[in-house]
Write a protein that holds these residues in place. Structure first.
Motif, PDB file in Angstrom:
ATOM      1  N   LEU A  53      41.784  32.399  51.124  1.00 11.84           N
ATOM      2  CA  LEU A  53      41.786  32.759  49.712  1.00 11.84           C
ATOM      3  C   LEU A  53      40.424  33.377  49.421  1.00 11.84           C
ATOM      4  CD1 LEU A  53      43.530  32.446  47.064  1.00 11.84           C
ATOM      5  CD2 LEU A  53      42.062  30.489  46.560  1.00 11.84           C
ATOM      6  N   ILE A  54      40.427  34.584  48.856  1.00  9.07           N
ATOM      7  CA  ILE A  54      39.182  35.271  48.523  1.00  9.07           C
ATOM      8  C   ILE A  54      39.191  35.561  47.031  1.00  9.07           C
ATOM      9  CG2 ILE A  54      37.718  37.280  48.924  1.00  9.07           C
ATOM     10  CD1 ILE A  54      39.230  37.578  51.652  1.00  9.07           C
ATOM     11  N   GLU A  55      38.195  35.035  46.344  1.00  8.24           N
ATOM     12  CA  GLU A  55      38.027  35.292  44.920  1.00  8.24           C
ATOM     13  C   GLU A  55      36.801  36.190  44.751  1.00  8.24           C
ATOM     14  OE1 GLU A  55      39.385  30.749  43.715  1.00  8.24           O
ATOM     15  OE2 GLU A  55      37.314  31.395  43.397  1.00  8.24           O
ATOM     16  N   ARG A  56      36.905  37.183  43.871  1.00  2.44           N
ATOM     17  CA  ARG A  56      35.760  38.039  43.550  1.00  2.44           C
ATOM     18  C   ARG A  56      35.262  37.655  42.157  1.00  2.44           C
ATOM     19  NH1 ARG A  56      39.484  41.304  45.272  1.00  2.44           N
ATOM     20  NH2 ARG A  56      39.763  42.361  43.279  1.00  2.44           N
ATOM     21  N   TRP A  57      33.954  37.440  42.059  1.00  5.39           N
ATOM     22  CA  TRP A  57      33.346  36.987  40.812  1.00  5.39           C
ATOM     23  C   TRP A  57      32.173  37.873  40.437  1.00  5.39           C
ATOM     24  CZ3 TRP A  57      35.648  33.389  37.921  1.00  5.39           C
ATOM     25  CH2 TRP A  57      36.634  32.619  38.542  1.00  5.39           C
ATOM     26  N   ALA A  58      31.907  37.960  39.141  1.00  6.09           N
ATOM     27  CA  ALA A  58      30.766  38.726  38.650  1.00  6.09           C
ATOM     28  C   ALA A  58      29.472  38.193  39.257  1.00  6.09           C
ATOM     29  CB  ALA A  58      30.707  38.686  37.128  1.00  6.09           C
ATOM     30  N   ASP A  59      29.388  36.870  39.401  1.00  6.06           N
ATOM     31  CA  ASP A  59      28.246  36.229  40.042  1.00  6.06           C
ATOM     32  C   ASP A  59      28.601  34.762  40.326  1.00  6.06           C
ATOM     33  OD1 ASP A  59      27.794  34.822  37.563  1.00  6.06           O
ATOM     34  OD2 ASP A  59      26.596  36.521  36.862  1.00  6.06           O
ATOM     35  N   VAL A  60      27.724  34.085  41.009  1.00  6.86           N
ATOM     36  CA  VAL A  60      27.974  32.686  41.388  1.00  6.86           C
ATOM     37  C   VAL A  60      28.120  31.808  40.147  1.00  6.86           C
ATOM     38  CG1 VAL A  60      27.001  30.662  42.562  1.00  6.86           C
ATOM     39  CG2 VAL A  60      26.836  32.917  43.638  1.00  6.86           C
ATOM     40  N   ASP A  61      27.311  32.069  39.130  1.00  5.28           N
ATOM     41  CA  ASP A  61      27.386  31.261  37.912  1.00  5.28           C
ATOM     42  C   ASP A  61      28.746  31.392  37.236  1.00  5.28           C
ATOM     43  OD1 ASP A  61      24.817  30.269  38.236  1.00  5.28           O
ATOM     44  OD2 ASP A  61      23.904  31.844  37.009  1.00  5.28           O
ATOM     45  N   ALA A  62      29.335  32.589  37.256  1.00  2.92           N
ATOM     46  CA  ALA A  62      30.669  32.779  36.669  1.00  2.92           C
ATOM     47  C   ALA A  62      31.695  31.928  37.413  1.00  2.92           C
ATOM     48  CB  ALA A  62      31.070  34.252  36.700  1.00  2.92           C
ATOM     49  N   HIS A  63      31.594  31.875  38.735  1.00  4.29           N
ATOM     50  CA  HIS A  63      32.514  31.054  39.521  1.00  4.29           C
ATOM     51  C   HIS A  63      32.352  29.583  39.171  1.00  4.29           C
ATOM     52  CE1 HIS A  63      33.529  28.604  43.137  1.00  4.29           C
ATOM     53  NE2 HIS A  63      34.671  29.229  42.939  1.00  4.29           N
ATOM     54  N   LYS A  64      31.126  29.127  39.098  1.00  2.00           N
ATOM     55  CA  LYS A  64      30.878  27.718  38.799  1.00  2.00           C
ATOM     56  C   LYS A  64      31.360  27.360  37.398  1.00  2.00           C
ATOM     57  CE  LYS A  64      27.198  27.059  42.129  1.00  2.00           C
ATOM     58  NZ  LYS A  64      25.818  26.697  42.383  1.00  2.00           N
ATOM     59  N   ALA A  65      31.139  28.240  36.432  1.00  2.00           N
ATOM     60  CA  ALA A  65      31.596  27.990  35.062  1.00  2.00           C
ATOM     61  C   ALA A  65      33.121  27.967  35.000  1.00  2.00           C
ATOM     62  CB  ALA A  65      31.044  29.051  34.115  1.00  2.00           C
ATOM     63  N   ALA A  66      33.767  28.829  35.745  1.00  5.50           N
ATOM     64  CA  ALA A  66      35.234  28.896  35.747  1.00  5.50           C
ATOM     65  C   ALA A  66      35.834  27.619  36.328  1.00  5.50           C
ATOM     66  CB  ALA A  66      35.705  30.112  36.533  1.00  5.50           C
ATOM     67  N   GLY A  67      35.146  27.011  37.263  1.00  2.00           N
ATOM     68  CA  GLY A  67      35.640  25.778  37.853  1.00  2.00           C
ATOM     69  C   GLY A  67      35.871  24.692  36.812  1.00  2.00           C
ATOM     70  N   ALA A  68      35.032  24.670  35.797  1.00  2.00           N
ATOM     71  CA  ALA A  68      35.178  23.674  34.729  1.00  2.00           C
ATOM     72  C   ALA A  68      36.384  23.977  33.841  1.00  2.00           C
ATOM     73  CB  ALA A  68      33.906  23.632  33.890  1.00  2.00           C
ATOM     74  N   MET A  69      36.819  25.239  33.812  1.00  2.00           N
ATOM     75  CA  MET A  69      37.946  25.649  32.969  1.00  2.00           C
ATOM     76  C   MET A  69      39.294  25.529  33.671  1.00  2.00           C
ATOM     77  SD  MET A  69      36.517  29.049  31.144  1.00  2.00           S
ATOM     78  CE  MET A  69      35.026  29.528  31.975  1.00  2.00           C
ATOM     79  N   LEU A  70      39.289  25.439  34.986  1.00  2.00           N
ATOM     80  CA  LEU A  70      40.526  25.415  35.759  1.00  2.00           C
ATOM     81  C   LEU A  70      41.261  24.094  35.571  1.00  2.00           C
ATOM     82  CD1 LEU A  70      42.126  27.136  37.802  1.00  2.00           C
ATOM     83  CD2 LEU A  70      40.888  25.943  39.610  1.00  2.00           C
ATOM     84  N   ASP A  71      42.552  24.173  35.360  1.00  4.04           N
ATOM     85  CA  ASP A  71      43.399  22.984  35.216  1.00  4.04           C
ATOM     86  C   ASP A  71      43.355  22.187  36.518  1.00  4.04           C
ATOM     87  OD1 ASP A  71      45.408  21.100  34.952  1.00  4.04           O
ATOM     88  OD2 ASP A  71      47.008  22.549  34.584  1.00  4.04           O
ATOM     89  N   LYS A  72      42.787  21.005  36.468  1.00  4.89           N
ATOM     90  CA  LYS A  72      42.633  20.182  37.676  1.00  4.89           C
ATOM     91  C   LYS A  72      43.982  19.741  38.252  1.00  4.89           C
ATOM     92  CE  LYS A  72      38.236  20.539  37.250  1.00  4.89           C
ATOM     93  NZ  LYS A  72      37.927  21.909  36.975  1.00  4.89           N
ATOM     94  N   GLY A  73      45.034  19.789  37.445  1.00  7.71           N
ATOM     95  CA  GLY A  73      46.365  19.460  37.946  1.00  7.71           C
ATOM     96  C   GLY A  73      46.862  20.432  38.992  1.00  7.71           C
ATOM     97  N   LEU A  74      46.265  21.621  39.044  1.00  8.63           N
ATOM     98  CA  LEU A  74      46.647  22.610  40.054  1.00  8.63           C
ATOM     99  C   LEU A  74      46.077  22.280  41.429  1.00  8.63           C
ATOM    100  CD1 LEU A  74      46.097  25.880  37.986  1.00  8.63           C
ATOM    101  CD2 LEU A  74      48.289  24.883  38.659  1.00  8.63           C
ATOM    102  N   ILE A  75      45.025  21.503  41.455  1.00  6.17           N
ATOM    103  CA  ILE A  75      44.334  21.212  42.712  1.00  6.17           C
ATOM    104  C   ILE A  75      45.071  20.170  43.547  1.00  6.17           C
ATOM    105  CG2 ILE A  75      42.139  20.429  43.712  1.00  6.17           C
ATOM    106  CD1 ILE A  75      42.001  23.137  42.219  1.00  6.17           C
TER     107      ILE A  75
END
Length: 96
Positions: A53-75
């Motif tokens: 799985l390859i995700e492209r992000w504006a920067d590392v901080d954007a990826h880390k911030a998005a992690g907090a928004m992701l529905d944990k039920g998907l994991i």
């Protein structure tokens, strides 16, 4: 500066379809998050249990911030299908 976050994952025996379904759901949830510039999912031609799985992000901080928004039920479905923890890393694009 666009960065890639890649994950290499192996499905448990007989769980490759389950892992694929879980990864598709995660990719669909990640795409609209702020800072995400795209998601790709690949399967190894020689090993149907190995996914990338390859995700492209504006920067590392954007990826880390998005992690907090992701529905944990998907994991949970992904983790249940994995044969060990995913291997992941941040990568810089040198040529695109």
């Amino acid at each position: 500066m666009t960065v890639a976050r890649h994950y290499i994952m192996h499905a448990k025996e007989g769980m490759d379809a389950t892992l694929e379904t879980a990864l598709r759901a995660i990719a669909d949830a990640v795409r609209p998050l702020p800072g995400c510039e795209g998601v790709e999912m690949l399967r190894d031609l020689g090993n149907e249990r190995r996914f990338v799985l390859i995700e492209r992000w504006a920067d590392v901080d954007a990826h880390k911030a998005a992690g907090a928004m992701l529905d944990k039920g998907l994991i949970a479905p992904m983790m249940a299908a994995l044969d060990g923890p995913p291997d992941g890393a941040y990568l810089d694009y040198l040529i695109r």
